[in-house]
Structure formats: structure tokens, C-alpha cells
Design an enzyme around this catalytic site. Structure first.
Site, PDB file in Angstrom:
ATOM      1  N   HIS A 120      -8.514 -32.399  19.252  1.00  0.00           N
ATOM      2  CA  HIS A 120      -9.511 -31.669  18.483  1.00  0.00           C
ATOM      3  C   HIS A 120     -10.915 -32.122  18.898  1.00  0.00           C
ATOM      4  O   HIS A 120     -11.608 -31.420  19.588  1.00  0.00           O
ATOM      5  CB  HIS A 120      -9.279 -31.862  16.978  1.00  0.00           C
TER       6      HIS A 120
ATOM      7  N   GLY B 141       0.865  -1.169   0.000  1.00  0.00           N
ATOM      8  CA  GLY B 141       0.000   0.000   0.000  1.00  0.00           C
ATOM      9  C   GLY B 141       0.903   1.221   0.000  1.00  0.00           C
ATOM     10  O   GLY B 141       2.133   1.088  -0.058  1.00  0.00           O
TER      11      GLY B 141
ATOM     12  N   HIS C 291       0.486  -4.184   4.602  1.00  0.00           N
ATOM     13  CA  HIS C 291       0.006  -2.809   4.598  1.00  0.00           C
ATOM     14  C   HIS C 291      -0.834  -2.490   5.829  1.00  0.00           C
ATOM     15  O   HIS C 291      -1.970  -2.959   5.951  1.00  0.00           O
ATOM     16  CB  HIS C 291      -0.817  -2.571   3.333  1.00  0.00           C
TER      17      HIS C 291
END
Lengths: 526, 526
Positions: free
Chosen positions: A280, A25, A70
Site C-alpha cells: 500500500h 426495481g 436493478h
């Protein structure tokens, strides 16, 4: 006096961080200008893809890699991908642009008001130097923190700093080096070796860190001397051991109760290079069988401290493998008899069974192919069919966050242009990092993406069944054609209609990227 | 006693949050199961697109909207898109799934270890209730915080909580309502009216909040009574005033010195519904001309507190507009003479000038078309050609973070199915939210996406020139064909080769989504 930019570029050059993955950016332009000739900038079209590519590249090279993002919006776009880099311990050095110093407090457009706070929950270290003259030192710290912590670090730099005079002390940073020692002291090593040598039925659990550390072959040597069973740690992101080796018992299931059951009968479980454990599915039970002692060796101090059971040594697991292999009397007989591969299952109807696809990969691709896998509903098919005997053969999103696979495959292929690389990507997964195809096309990265299309979030369907909630919305993803999408990003693509066509295509060696889409039957992860 | 899930669903229903934008993972399934019939789940294939769609939908409906995200990886993927929702003051209520309670501390896979800390730098309020019975109350707080703060809020819920008994006090939450009063007290209003009525040459600066608050037409009434010039605030994300109205002077340039110059000669500048100011380019100078008084009215207390100059009243700008319009003696003559549109510029070669594209939109689309714009290098062309006289005509990424445009257009079109909606999207921008095309296809959202392809990050090129660093890498993006990508996501697409073809296509009314790609010449933002 040289500028901050000049010192920073030279420091990065000396440290070998000359490949920059980024999406720029306006705030980033003053850092990117005047990059020395040896630098290579790899543009990604979305920051998630940028970090995924850098993650794969860093994992495959084993070195810290520079990422340029950015401000808040660009850094924010990367945060999902960062969760995987955190879990895999990937040393990404993220330098982000910031507005000019007077514009930050008043929140000018593209100011990231408290940039370190935004990133700190994920990265190992985050800072914005308090003045321009501290930028070169802080950049060095970012590199060293990433390397020491094995975790991404983040440096926010106001863009007016780059042209500032670096000051007379700045060149001192160019000569720094920082490393960590991790070999156990004599007494620590002695105790560990005694525990292992004294075990009647020891078992070994190896984490992805073993492959990351380049200890795949050493782990085989240790296991053969121990002559005990070997598991890979649950929620695996790198394969630390040949998966058809006669001592290999597979990847541990990611639940408390099944892991206890697996350890039944072993008086010692030695866990190397893994958390204890990345569960999990919630399958409660006792952590360990009665009479089983667990010793964990990891470089990750947090993984040692937070584990709910067992003893832990925070040390370099590679050094411990060497130490134990040398300490064990047994000479160890290398195993020639790798387990044979079963015939692939087939599916009814025109769709291929994932096992047929993986058998084709195994047969048609060279033995040293590296696979980056992000197809979560085909895990059991994968391990049934594959035969992976080389280090660096397997990569998977370490935090379970989708979006690593496709960019990661591009990064791995850029890091190892001499090695065949295949991305095995589900149709759900592909959408989280799809723009990486463009970078592959622009850099003519030799890469085969095998796109498994089953039209659904298959692992979620399975999980909904486990939880007794099969009626959740948003699980079907029809109407996707990745051959079109790939062509739109400049990557040649085809849809393979049957296993013969698939095998014929895979047998060709590409000199750039290609995508092969194949329709597969729905399977369950386990 | 009802379950936590049941109370939560009923609360959301009563508050009107029955459209859920989401991308599910395993942790989210127990919340999504058993949604009452009136709920609609809108699946996005990437969390950035999910938040962008929800942002557009919430802005266009003017109401809080529910977003459902997955743990750390999914929430992380959304954080870039959240920066825009923060800057536009969009009340998104984000509910994220968390691992079961016993699995969080040990960092099981898909646990988001300190979920509120991850999101707190961006959202207005973030929490994870300490027990299941607090979930319904905390969900209500999330909705009210989003509405009161006009900022996204975030609630992380362990997935084992949803099936728990809600407790006897839980139904109390169903009857809550929370609102904010924002009308100035008599004395505050009197002082403000005196200041405005006593000004010799007052000027008005209107922020995007004026359109968000539904005060577009009231702003015209006030301006015509003041009979002074009107600017839109810099870094504009919603158009608060008809852009060809004779009193309109355009969008203020986003630099300190040019804004001072614009205000020269005015003794009073009244800023309604905007920060003071969202500067972007660093063009130093004095904030205000000598003798100019600045009074800001905003609902955003932080914007008032952090401003570097002027007086501020934290109040509802809509109420202040009414108060001032009634207080001013002048009757105000409605202006019939809107400024005429200049002939569009044309480009050399086969590419269209962006002005030709925008002139075609203006001529071929109905006057009440809503535009969602994310083409940063064509800003000046846009304002030269467009003639927008209705509320809700213009949306732009509020933080300047790319990725809002395409998803935002889908969300605006879903919110207002009776109104024509066009996304004006650059070829750089499109990649940050491209998967929203799939959602548009699946829901047959009537939407035209005009894809401006110039093959470069045009605004960055211009900025590099401003900064004197024209040689940065990573500014070109050749080899993209969005007609292919759109087709891959199920959206019909075509490439328009000239202005006649473009106009003919735009004159058709679509009953679903379509993408029109056009090659445009490189222009600069201003």
C-alpha cells in the site's frame, strides 16, 4: 414445459442459493415472483449495503450467495462494494434485471445497454443470454464461475425471459455439478516438501484465503512443525492465524522495504493463500533480501502470474498445508504460551483511547466472537489488544474500500446466528453502508456495532503526513451522531461516556442489533 | 518548470472549475494539496452523494463541475449516480486518484488496475495518461470532452505524477478553448422550417435538454407561434415548458402504444432535445399513427442514430427553436389563461394525500422555487397540483436511478443560494443518498427536504400489478424515521402531523437545511 423462472428457481434451490440479498426495481419483479417457500429475501435499502451484507454472509458460510440488483443504476450503486468482494474472493452470484428484449437497443428507461460490459472490469464472468432458453444454463454458469474463480459473477436477464418456455433441454441443468481439483501432483508436492524441509530458517506468510478455506487450525499445526515465524500477509482481510500465538509476528507492513527487512535472515519464505504482496504505502526498496527464496501457493492464477518476484504454484493452499504438515518429520509441540496482552494505553481528556475500547471487547465478549472491522486509523491499537484464537474471528474490507464493515457485520451475523458478532466501525466508514442498520433491525439480527467516533478521516490524516501533504481539505467529519441515525433505522443505540459504561453495555448479550457510540482519541494506523 | 499539480490547478481555475465535490482517499491527497485560495472543496460522505450533489450543481449552473473520487472503490461507489448524470447529459469532470505508477501492475492495495476500462461503459471519455507530463493536457481533454459530449468524463492520475515537472510545453494547455457549433446550415434550416410551416396539425415534444440549454422561455414563444399542443418527453428529468400553459398536454406516457395514441391526428411531430423515446412500461404497438411524420432535433448523436423511427437532425435545439420562431409567420399570442389547479384529493385516515402536500408546496413556497423530485409513486399527483412557470423549476433522476434526489437538491441549492430549493423525496429514495444531509448541514445550505413516508416502494407495487406479479418480496420499508436520521447528520427535522402544520412550517424561510417528514397515503404513478 416449465418456464425459465421455474427451472431457475429449482436450480438455485438444488445449489443451496436460497438466501437472496437484493434491492428490487421493476425489471426484477418477474424473477422474484413465485419464489419457492424455502427462499429468504433479504432487502437492503442501498445496493452497496446489499453487496456488503451478501459478502459477509458468503464469507461466513463459505458458500456462493445470490444477489439481485436493478439494471444499470442498481448495479452501478454496488460496484464500490464489489471491489472488496473481488479482493476477498467472495463467490457472489449477481442476477440483475434488464428491460424487455425489444427495449434494450433503443435505450428505453431502465435498459442497461451493454450490461456485461459495465460489470466485466470487476467480476470474473458477465453475460446476458442471447435468448430466453439459454437463461437456465447461463445461470448455472454464473454459479459455477463464481465458485471456480472465487470471484463475483454477473448475469443480466431481460425480464420478459422469465415467463418463457424453458425448452426441453432446460432440466438438464438441474443435475450439473462442477468442481475444481487443486492438489499438487506427486512430483510438484515432492519438490515443495523438499524445499521446505531443506530450509534452514523458513518463514511462513499466511493470507486471508487460509481462513476463508477453513484452514486456520491446520495452519497452526503446520507452523508448529516448521517452528518458524509466521506473518499475516499485508492488507489483511481475514485473520489466518492466532494473533497472540508465540510464533506469530503480526501483519506484515504494506511496503516493499519494510517487508524486505522483515525477511532478513530467512532462506525461504513460504506464502500461502495471498498475493505477493498487496503493498500500500510506497516505500521502495529491493523486494527480497539477497539469498531469500520465495515460494507462493495460491488458488488465484492471476495473483501468481502478476507477482513481481518469486516462484509460484497455483494450487489449493489447504491441500498444500496438509501435504507439508504430513511431510515434515518434526512432531510439532503445540504452544500453550500465548503472548500476554499489554495494558491498554489511555488518552488524555474525556475521549477513550481505542486500546481501551478493544480491551473492553476482549474482556467482555466471548472468546469466539467474530469481529468485522472497518476502523482504519486504529489498526495498531487493535492488534495490540486483541486475542483472537478461533477461525472466522476477523473480517476487514479486502480492497480497502470503505462500506463493507457495517453491512458485512450484518451478513456475518445472519450467517452465524449462534456466534456473537461485533462490528467495529469508524465514524468515517459507517456512512458508506449505513442503511444496513435497517436490515439488521427488520431481521432482528443479533449484532453489536461499536461506533468509534473521532471526528476525522484519521488514516488519511496520517497518510497525508507520510506524503508530505498535510493540508488537503475534506478530512474532518464533525457533527455526526450515529445514535440518532441508528434509531432512525430502527436500531436501539446509546452513547457510552467512559470505559466503565462501555464495559457494562458490552457485557450484556443482545437479542437484536444495537449500536454503541464512543468518542475516541485520534491514533495512527501504525 | 512548474509542477503538474500547479499547471492543473491553474487550468481548472481558468476554466472556472473551482468548486470540487469529492470524497478523498490516500491517492487523492497529492492533487488536493496546495489548492489555490479561490477553490472550494465540498466533502460528501459517500461517492454516490458526491456525484449527485455535483450533478445538481452542474445542472443548475449550466457549467462543467469537478468531481474528485478515490480509485476503484470510490469510483465504483459513484457508478449508480453516474447513470443519472449520463442520461441528463451533465458535464462532470471526474478526476480519480491512482496508486503510484510502479504499484499499479502488481495490484497494490488501492490500485485501480485498468481504471479507464472500469468507467468507459458509462462516461463519454476515460483515460489514464501514459506519463506525468501528459496529465495537464489530458485534464484539459477531460474538461473539453465533458463539455462537447455533454457527458461525464474520467481521468485517472497516479499520485506520484502531481509533483513531477510538467515540462516546457505544459503551459500551452492554459490557453486552450474548445467549443462546438450546432446551428443548421441554410439549406438544413430551410427544409426544417418548410416542414413545420407546411404542417396542418403540428405537435411539439420537448425534452429536458430544452431547460438544460436555457430555452424554457424560447420554447413558449415557439409553441405560441405554432399554436399546437406541447408534450414533455417521457421519463422527464427537467421541465421544458410551463406545466399549466394552455397548450401543454402533460408528460407523454412512457409506452409505445399510448404515445401513438397521443399523436393521432397530427401530421407532424417535432421532437426537440429528447431521445425518441425513453419508453419504460412495455406496451407494444405501432410507433406512430399512419401519416404522422416525426422529426427529432437533438445534440446527442447517439440518440439520433439509435431511434427506431423518424428523421433526425443533430443540432443545437436552442438554435433550431430560434430559427423556427423567426421563420414562422404567425405572430403568436402570449397565453394569459393558464389552466387552473384542481382541488387536492384527500386520503382516508390520518395520512395526507400527496396532492395535499404538493398543494401546500405550491401555495406556501415562492413561485420561483426549484424542486428536485425523487418520489416515484406520486408523479400524477405532482403534475395535478403543481404550477411551474420558471426555467429550472424541476429536476428528476434522468436514468430513473434512485439516489439523485437528495444530493441533487443539495447541489442545486448550493448553485443558486438566492433561489428557494425544495427536495421532494420518497422514503425509499432517501436511503440511496442520505449522507448528503451532512454536507447540507456543514455548509448551512438553505434547503427544505419534504420527506414523503408511505412505508413502501410504491411505484414498484404498481409495476408489479401491471406485470401480473404482485407477490414479489422486498417491497415494504417500515420502521424508518428520517427526523432521527436527519438529526444524526446535523439537519434540524420535524414530523408534520397534518396539512395545517405542514403549511405553517413550509411558510417559514429557512436559512439552512431542514427536513420535514410527512406520512402519506400510497398512490400510483399514473
Amino acid at each position: 414445459m416449465p418456464s425459465v423462472r421455474r427451472i431457475a428457481h429449482e436450480f438455485l434451490e438444488r445449489q443451496g442459493l436460497t438466501t437472496v440479498f437484493g434491492n428490487p426495481g421493476s425489471n426484477e419483479l418477474p424473477f422474484l415472483t413465485g419464489l419457492p417457500d424455502g427462499f429468504r429475501y433479504v432487502l437492503g435499502l442501498h445496493e452497496g449495503a446489499v453487496v456488503g451484507m451478501a459478502d459477509g454472509y458468503a464469507q461466513a458460510t463459505g458458500r456462493p450467495v445470490l444477489v439481485n440488483l436493478h439494471a444499470a443504476s442498481g448495479s452501478g450503486n454496488a460496484m464500490g462494494a464489489l471491489t472488496n468482494a473481488v479482493a476477498s474472493g467472495t463467490p457472489l452470484v449477481i442476477v440483475a434485471g434488464q428491460q424487455v428484449r425489444p427495449a434494450i437497443g433503443p435505450e428505453a428507461n431502465l435498459a442497461n445497454v451493454d450490461a456485461p460490459a459495465l460489470m466485466r472490469p470487476l467480476v470474473g464472468w458477465a453475460a446476458e443470454p442471447a435468448c430466453a432458453q439459454d437463461v437456465p444454463r447461463a445461470l448455472a454458469q454464473a454459479v459455477f464461475e463464481a465458485r471456480l474463480q472465487r470471484r463475483p459473477s454477473y448475469l443480466s436477464v431481460p425480464y420478459d425471459d422469465w415467463a418463457a418456455d424453458a425448452g426441453e433441454n432446460a432440466p438438464a441443468v438441474l443435475d450439473r455439478w462442477v468442481e475444481r481439483a487443486g492438489v499438487p501432483a506427486g512430483e510438484q508436492g515432492h519438490r515443495l516438501a523438499e524445499a521446505v524441509a531443506g530450509a534452514r530458517r523458513p518463514a511462513l506468510v499466511l493470507g486471508g484465503d487460509i481462513d476463508t478455506a477453513g484452514r486456520f487450525d491446520d495452519a497452526v499445526r503446520l507452523a508448529e512443525r516448521l517452528a518458524g515465524p509466521v506473518w499475516a500477509a499485508p492488507s489483511l482481510f481475514r485473520l489466518p492465524f492466532p494473533n497472540r500465538h508465540p510464533l506469530f509476528r503480526g501483519v506484515l507492513p504494506a511496503g516493499i522495504e519494510p517487508i524486505r527487512r522483515a525477511f532478513e535472515g530467512h532462506d525461504l519464505v513460504l506464502v500461502l493463500g495471498a498475493p505477493v504482496f498487496r503493498y500500500h504505502e510506497h516505500l521502495p526498496g529491493r523486494y527480497l533480501p539477497a539469498g531469500t527464496r520465495l515460494i507462493q501457493v495460491t488458488e488465484d492464477a492471476s495473483a501468481a502470474a502478476r507477482a513481481p518476484m518469486g516462484e509460484a504454484l497455483v494450487a489449493d493452499p489447504g491441500a498444500v498445508i496438509e501435504l507439508l504438515a504430513n511431510a515434515l518429520d518434526a512432531s510439532g509441540v503445540p504452544s500453550a504460551d500465548y503472548r500476554p496482552v499489554p495494558a491498554p494505553r489511555s488518552a488524555e481528556g474525556p475521549r477513550l483511547h481505542p486500546e481501551e475500547v478493544f480491551a473492553a471487547l476482549r474482556d467482555e465478549l466471548p472468546a469466539d466472537t467474530a469481529y468485522v472491522v472497518e476502523s482504519t486509523s486504529t489498526t495498531s491499537s487493535w492488534w495490540r489488544q486483541m486475542d483472537l484464537r478461533r477461525p472466522g474471528s476477523y473480517y476487514f474490507p479486502a480492497a480497502g474500500g470503505l462500506g463493507f464493515g457495517l453491512p458485512g457485520a450484518v451478513g456475518v451475523a445472519m450467517a452465524q446466528p449462534e456466534r456473537p458478532v461485533v462490528g467495529v466501525i469508524g465514524d468515517g466508514s459507517a456512512n458508506y453502508g449505513v442503511t444496513a442498520l435497517w436490515t439488521a433491525a427488520q431481521h432482528r439480527v443479533p449484532l453489536t456495532v461499536v461506533l468509534l467516533r473521532n471526528g476525522t478521516y484519521g488514516a488519511l490524516r496520517w497518510f497525508g503526513g507520510l506524503l508530505g501533504v498535510p493540508d488537503a481539505p475534506g478530512l474532518d467529519i464533525p457533527g455526526l451522531d450515529f445514535t440518532r441515525i441508528a434509531e432512525g433505522y430502527g436500531v436501539p443505540a446509546l452513547h457510552a461516556d467512559g470505559v466503565d459504561e462501555l464495559r457494562a453495555v458490552l457485557a450484556e448479550r443482545p437479542d437484536g442489533p444495537r449500536l454503541v457510540q464512543v468518542d475516541t482519541a485520534l491514533t495512527t494506523p501504525s
